[in-house]
Design an enzyme around this catalytic site. Sequence first.
Site, PDB file in Angstrom:
ATOM      1  N   LYS A  61      81.439  87.383 103.605  1.00  0.00           N
ATOM      2  CA  LYS A  61      80.070  87.392 104.107  1.00  0.00           C
ATOM      3  C   LYS A  61      79.995  87.059 105.598  1.00  0.00           C
ATOM      4  CE  LYS A  61      78.127  88.765 100.353  1.00  0.00           C
ATOM      5  NZ  LYS A  61      77.518  90.114 100.294  1.00  0.00           N
TER       6      LYS A  61
ATOM      7  N   ALA B  32      72.511  98.996  92.437  1.00  0.00           N
ATOM      8  CA  ALA B  32      71.074  99.048  92.148  1.00  0.00           C
ATOM      9  C   ALA B  32      70.716  99.056  90.677  1.00  0.00           C
ATOM     10  CB  ALA B  32      70.464 100.281  92.825  1.00  0.00           C
TER      11      ALA B  32
ATOM     12  N   SER C 265      74.639  87.051 103.181  1.00  0.00           N
ATOM     13  CA  SER C 265      74.375  85.811 102.448  1.00  0.00           C
ATOM     14  C   SER C 265      74.339  84.679 103.460  1.00  0.00           C
ATOM     15  CB  SER C 265      75.484  85.564 101.420  1.00  0.00           C
ATOM     16  OG  SER C 265      75.406  84.259 100.877  1.00  0.00           O
TER      17      SER C 265
ATOM     18  N   ASP D  74      81.471 103.653  93.122  1.00  0.00           N
ATOM     19  CA  ASP D  74      82.418 102.594  93.456  1.00  0.00           C
ATOM     20  C   ASP D  74      82.447 102.505  94.979  1.00  0.00           C
ATOM     21  OD1 ASP D  74      84.549 100.938  94.020  1.00  0.00           O
ATOM     22  OD2 ASP D  74      86.037 102.075  92.878  1.00  0.00           O
ATOM     23  N   VAL D  75      81.801 101.500  95.541  1.00  0.00           N
ATOM     24  CA  VAL D  75      81.679 101.412  96.994  1.00  0.00           C
ATOM     25  C   VAL D  75      83.010 101.163  97.681  1.00  0.00           C
ATOM     26  CG1 VAL D  75      79.274 100.650  96.890  1.00  0.00           C
ATOM     27  CG2 VAL D  75      81.113  98.935  96.991  1.00  0.00           C
TER      28      VAL D  75
ATOM     29  N   TYR E 225      84.808  84.526  99.288  1.00  0.00           N
ATOM     30  CA  TYR E 225      83.435  85.052  99.360  1.00  0.00           C
ATOM     31  C   TYR E 225      82.821  84.702 100.711  1.00  0.00           C
ATOM     32  CZ  TYR E 225      78.504  85.792  98.199  1.00  0.00           C
ATOM     33  OH  TYR E 225      77.202  86.213  98.200  1.00  0.00           O
TER      34      TYR E 225
ATOM     35  N   VAL F 138      70.706  83.171  94.697  1.00  0.00           N
ATOM     36  CA  VAL F 138      69.726  84.052  94.063  1.00  0.00           C
ATOM     37  C   VAL F 138      69.937  84.024  92.554  1.00  0.00           C
ATOM     38  CG1 VAL F 138      68.767  86.381  93.988  1.00  0.00           C
ATOM     39  CG2 VAL F 138      69.763  85.518  96.112  1.00  0.00           C
TER      40      VAL F 138
END
Length: 271
Positions: free
Chosen positions: A148, A16, A131, A52-53, A144, A177
């Site tokens: 997703k 964020a 995405s 840190d996710v 990637y 984006v």
Amino acid sequence: MKPLDLNGAVVVVTGAARGIGQATAEAFTTAGATVHRGDLDPAGDPTVHPLDVTSRASFAAFIDTVLAKSGHIDVLVNNAGVMPLGAFLDEPDEISRATMDVNVWGLIHGMRLVLPGMLDRHHGHIVNIASMAGKIPFPGMAVYNASKYAAVGLTAAVRRELHNTGVTASAVLPSAVRTSLSSGVRLGGLLPTADPTDVAAAVLRTCRTRQPELAVPRWLGAWKTLDGLVPSRLMSQARRLAGDDRGLRLDTASRTEYVQRITGFAESRKD
């Protein structure tokens, strides 16, 4: 399922400090919510909690801080993500692992930490930022894409498990984006692009509608139907004309800062 009242709601947003996550946090704040922001790089902002996710311990510490301040969580937005680009065979293993850990395990950690409290209250909503790369394969985005696709499937399956609990999960699927993730990629032309505020608006919309998936822009939601109706030869030709291989044709100079950021993160996890 009735819409969530965001005025006074407690919202958690990961990734964020910039881009989609920052825009989403601002949109919830404007709607009257109390927003808690987490990010791996708080960018000098003292209101952003270090997070840190990929680390369950780090994520748990963040959630404990939120609960200590606000008592509960109404909405979790799993936004943190990375997007390495380039040929599949050229991508280092550590970058691929980091991509799967951030884009998939980040969602798993967040949901497993937050959902028990939501289920106890029979109230809450999860938004996973996926995405359109979770529906459409692109050259130069193989791992990637894989992350997703996993994010879309994970969200859908968890949503089914939450049926009739008062808690829901939605996936938001943006096209390209305009953020640092897409730096060095030629945007525009026949490929639709979006701004972070467009994605933020979609996130808030799912809080009202509780719908399973929402594409950004919304007309891209018809892709699955279109792909099934158009012969594969014509679809491949159309995609080439649209320049779907832009992940292989990069302005590397413009992308240097972002590449250094994700490479540094991946390298730091080796030991």
